[in-house]
Scaffold this motif. Sequence first.
Motif, mmCIF file in Angstrom:
data_model
loop_
_atom_site.group_PDB
_atom_site.id
_atom_site.type_symbol
_atom_site.label_atom_id
_atom_site.label_comp_id
_atom_site.label_asym_id
_atom_site.label_seq_id
_atom_site.Cartn_x
_atom_site.Cartn_y
_atom_site.Cartn_z
ATOM 1 N N GLU A 1 0.828 -1.206 0.000
ATOM 2 C CA GLU A 1 0.000 0.000 0.000
ATOM 3 C C GLU A 1 0.864 1.259 0.000
ATOM 4 O OE1 GLU A 1 -2.505 -0.632 3.401
ATOM 5 O OE2 GLU A 1 -4.085 -1.560 2.180
ATOM 6 N N LYS A 2 2.015 1.184 0.674
ATOM 7 C CA LYS A 2 2.923 2.330 0.684
ATOM 8 C C LYS A 2 3.496 2.614 -0.704
ATOM 9 C CE LYS A 2 4.295 1.757 5.519
ATOM 10 N NZ LYS A 2 5.382 1.341 6.441
ATOM 11 N N LEU A 3 3.475 1.597 -1.570
ATOM 12 C CA LEU A 3 3.934 1.785 -2.950
ATOM 13 C C LEU A 3 2.835 2.385 -3.827
ATOM 14 C CD1 LEU A 3 5.855 -1.594 -3.477
ATOM 15 C CD2 LEU A 3 6.861 0.678 -3.169
ATOM 16 N N GLY A 4 1.696 2.728 -3.229
ATOM 17 C CA GLY A 4 0.593 3.333 -3.977
ATOM 18 C C GLY A 4 -0.282 2.323 -4.683
ATOM 19 N N LEU A 5 -0.295 1.072 -4.218
ATOM 20 C CA LEU A 5 -1.054 0.009 -4.859
ATOM 21 C C LEU A 5 -2.326 -0.294 -4.087
ATOM 22 C CD1 LEU A 5 2.025 -2.302 -5.433
ATOM 23 C CD2 LEU A 5 0.827 -1.047 -7.232
ATOM 24 N N GLU A 6 -3.359 -0.679 -4.823
ATOM 25 C CA GLU A 6 -4.594 -1.112 -4.186
ATOM 26 C C GLU A 6 -4.441 -2.564 -3.759
ATOM 27 O OE1 GLU A 6 -9.295 -1.877 -5.270
ATOM 28 O OE2 GLU A 6 -8.189 -0.338 -6.384
ATOM 29 N N VAL A 7 -4.740 -2.839 -2.493
ATOM 30 C CA VAL A 7 -4.486 -4.161 -1.923
ATOM 31 C C VAL A 7 -5.724 -4.619 -1.155
ATOM 32 C CG1 VAL A 7 -2.970 -5.533 -0.429
ATOM 33 C CG2 VAL A 7 -2.038 -3.580 -1.678
ATOM 34 N N SER A 8 -6.028 -5.915 -1.233
ATOM 35 C CA SER A 8 -7.078 -6.493 -0.402
ATOM 36 C C SER A 8 -6.594 -7.839 0.125
ATOM 37 C CB SER A 8 -8.381 -6.664 -1.185
ATOM 38 O OG SER A 8 -8.261 -7.701 -2.146
ATOM 39 N N LYS A 9 -7.328 -8.372 1.070
ATOM 40 C CA LYS A 9 -7.020 -9.695 1.624
ATOM 41 C C LYS A 9 -8.274 -10.540 1.493
ATOM 42 C CE LYS A 9 -4.279 -12.463 4.153
ATOM 43 N NZ LYS A 9 -5.070 -13.663 4.250
ATOM 44 N N GLU A 10 -8.212 -11.568 0.691
ATOM 45 C CA GLU A 10 -9.381 -12.423 0.483
ATOM 46 C C GLU A 10 -8.938 -13.772 -0.042
ATOM 47 O OE1 GLU A 10 -11.528 -11.446 -3.408
ATOM 48 O OE2 GLU A 10 -10.531 -9.543 -2.958
ATOM 49 N N THR A 11 -9.764 -14.776 0.148
ATOM 50 C CA THR A 11 -9.536 -16.087 -0.456
ATOM 51 C C THR A 11 -10.481 -16.247 -1.633
ATOM 52 O OG1 THR A 11 -11.120 -17.148 1.019
ATOM 53 C CG2 THR A 11 -8.825 -17.101 1.730
ATOM 54 N N ARG A 12 -10.080 -17.069 -2.575
ATOM 55 C CA ARG A 12 -10.884 -17.282 -3.781
ATOM 56 C C ARG A 12 -10.852 -18.752 -4.164
ATOM 57 N NH1 ARG A 12 -9.285 -12.190 -7.845
ATOM 58 N NH2 ARG A 12 -9.666 -10.525 -6.322
ATOM 59 N N GLU A 13 -11.646 -19.090 -5.157
ATOM 60 C CA GLU A 13 -11.612 -20.403 -5.790
ATOM 61 C C GLU A 13 -11.670 -20.213 -7.292
ATOM 62 O OE1 GLU A 13 -14.902 -22.673 -4.369
ATOM 63 O OE2 GLU A 13 -13.939 -23.185 -2.467
ATOM 64 N N ASP A 14 -11.049 -21.146 -8.039
ATOM 65 C CA ASP A 14 -11.210 -21.094 -9.486
ATOM 66 C C ASP A 14 -12.497 -21.827 -9.870
ATOM 67 O OD1 ASP A 14 -10.673 -23.807 -9.423
ATOM 68 O OD2 ASP A 14 -8.700 -23.664 -10.356
ATOM 69 N N PHE A 15 -12.714 -22.038 -11.143
ATOM 70 C CA PHE A 15 -13.988 -22.578 -11.624
ATOM 71 C C PHE A 15 -14.275 -23.974 -11.071
ATOM 72 C CE2 PHE A 15 -16.723 -24.760 -14.722
ATOM 73 C CZ PHE A 15 -17.762 -23.851 -14.821
ATOM 74 N N VAL A 16 -13.207 -24.760 -10.826
ATOM 75 C CA VAL A 16 -13.416 -26.127 -10.326
ATOM 76 C C VAL A 16 -12.961 -26.260 -8.871
ATOM 77 C CG1 VAL A 16 -13.486 -27.319 -12.533
ATOM 78 C CG2 VAL A 16 -11.277 -26.819 -11.503
ATOM 79 N N ASN A 17 -12.972 -25.126 -8.153
ATOM 80 C CA ASN A 17 -12.835 -25.097 -6.692
ATOM 81 C C ASN A 17 -11.431 -25.362 -6.156
ATOM 82 O OD1 ASN A 17 -15.681 -24.669 -6.612
ATOM 83 N ND2 ASN A 17 -16.017 -26.880 -6.693
ATOM 84 N N PHE A 18 -10.393 -25.135 -6.955
ATOM 85 C CA PHE A 18 -9.049 -25.098 -6.401
ATOM 86 C C PHE A 18 -8.920 -23.845 -5.534
ATOM 87 C CE2 PHE A 18 -8.044 -28.162 -9.715
ATOM 88 C CZ PHE A 18 -7.081 -28.958 -9.103
ATOM 89 N N LYS A 19 -8.299 -23.988 -4.366
ATOM 90 C CA LYS A 19 -8.230 -22.900 -3.407
ATOM 91 C C LYS A 19 -7.125 -21.898 -3.764
ATOM 92 C CE LYS A 19 -11.394 -24.680 -0.689
ATOM 93 N NZ LYS A 19 -12.729 -24.067 -0.597
#
Length: 446
Positions: free
Chosen positions: A5-23
């Motif tokens: 964030e100090k580098l001026g970047l947008e950052v979030s913290k989240e988990t996701r899955e792809d289409f066939v549920n790989f974490k």
Amino acid sequence: MDDLEKLGLEVSKETREDFVNFKVEPLAVVYPKNEDDVIKIVNYARLKGIPIVPWGAGTSLTGAVACQGCILIDMKYMSNIIEINDVDWYVRVQPGVNLEYLNKKLMERNFFLPPDPASFFLCSVGGAVSNSSGGMRGVRYGTFRDWVLALRVVLPTGEAVRIGEPFRKNRAGYDLVHLFTGSEGTLGIITEIWLRITPLPKENLTAIIAFVPDLKSTAGIIQDMRRGGVLPEISEYIDNEVVKALNSALDARLKESEGGLLLLRLQSEDAEAMKEILKKWGADFTVLSREEWERMYSLRAQSALALKAISKEMYVEDIVVPVSKLAEAIERINELEAKYKVKMPVIAHIGDGNLHPNILVRDKEVADVIFEEVGKIAIELGGSVSGEHGIGVQKAGLMGEQLKLHNGLKVLEIMRDIKRLIDPNGIMNPGKYVELAYERARASNP
């Protein structure tokens, strides 16, 4: 990830899955807005020794974007169409552009980009290039590998380079464009893409829906079509289980028949010859109007979504066999269904031998065994374990087996060495694809 964030970047913290549920469980998700942002992220990751994984739209089917403790680079803000050149016949885009949106803009200028993966309405161009995706028009036009002219790439060292040229004939140096196309994010982050485009077809096309007695008959139809020199724009197959899923999930109101259906679109001058082939194999067929064809094309594109709606646990296979071996491949897939007492609905770009058996089983251990056996069918018949879905982590062992048997372990070693040369710190989507395939092939080497 405060430093990002100090580098001026947008950052979030989240988990996701792809289409066939790989974490996908990253340390942080970062959203670059331009190439300079990508360079900042790569340099930060290199200095910290953190793996980087690029994310397009999450339609991956093989775990190519799966990670734990990585920096996930979400390219959604880099979504501009920079240039449509209607003289040199190319389009220049950022990787986050949606593929369907791109083709709509091209069609306004009487051009199109032929590769059309079934996820075209969801996927990003960058993801399609990184995976060398195919699609329904592949039988005539090939995959994305055949349409990429040039790329801008941020390397794992933080350097940005342009490879290739925005015209078709270019014999200067090694073909790095095709090295990076299909590299699944393991060699760099794509920031710009020059794609070859072509005018919309002017020929008169005939669309046909054919209800076939069984899948083996479909193989015979396709083989006779090729012997007769008929090159369709599209030749797709969906079996009756897929038809039922479309009817259930999308209210498609399609006729259900034991053998499933074949969708064909071809030059009208070939239509009569095609009809005779269909009659020979006992298919019941109808010529479709333009509106009917567009509806069927849309339904075919949503086939995997329909299956996923009725079976949350789904393992999507993607094998290619020589068209001359289609009947044998189909027979062996049917034997696996009977052996394991599972449903494996088949979706296929059948005109070029690309089969997608979808394994519907909740027991992951059983599914993994079937998945491996389907891949081995392709290897043993002289085909490939992937035609368009890629390798990721899911198919690395099978890829190693294929290359070791068909090409030799030395070829895999060369690929592994290329990865090491370009990514000396091992931060770019590591532990997958070529690296993992080499490890597994080496471990099983007698």
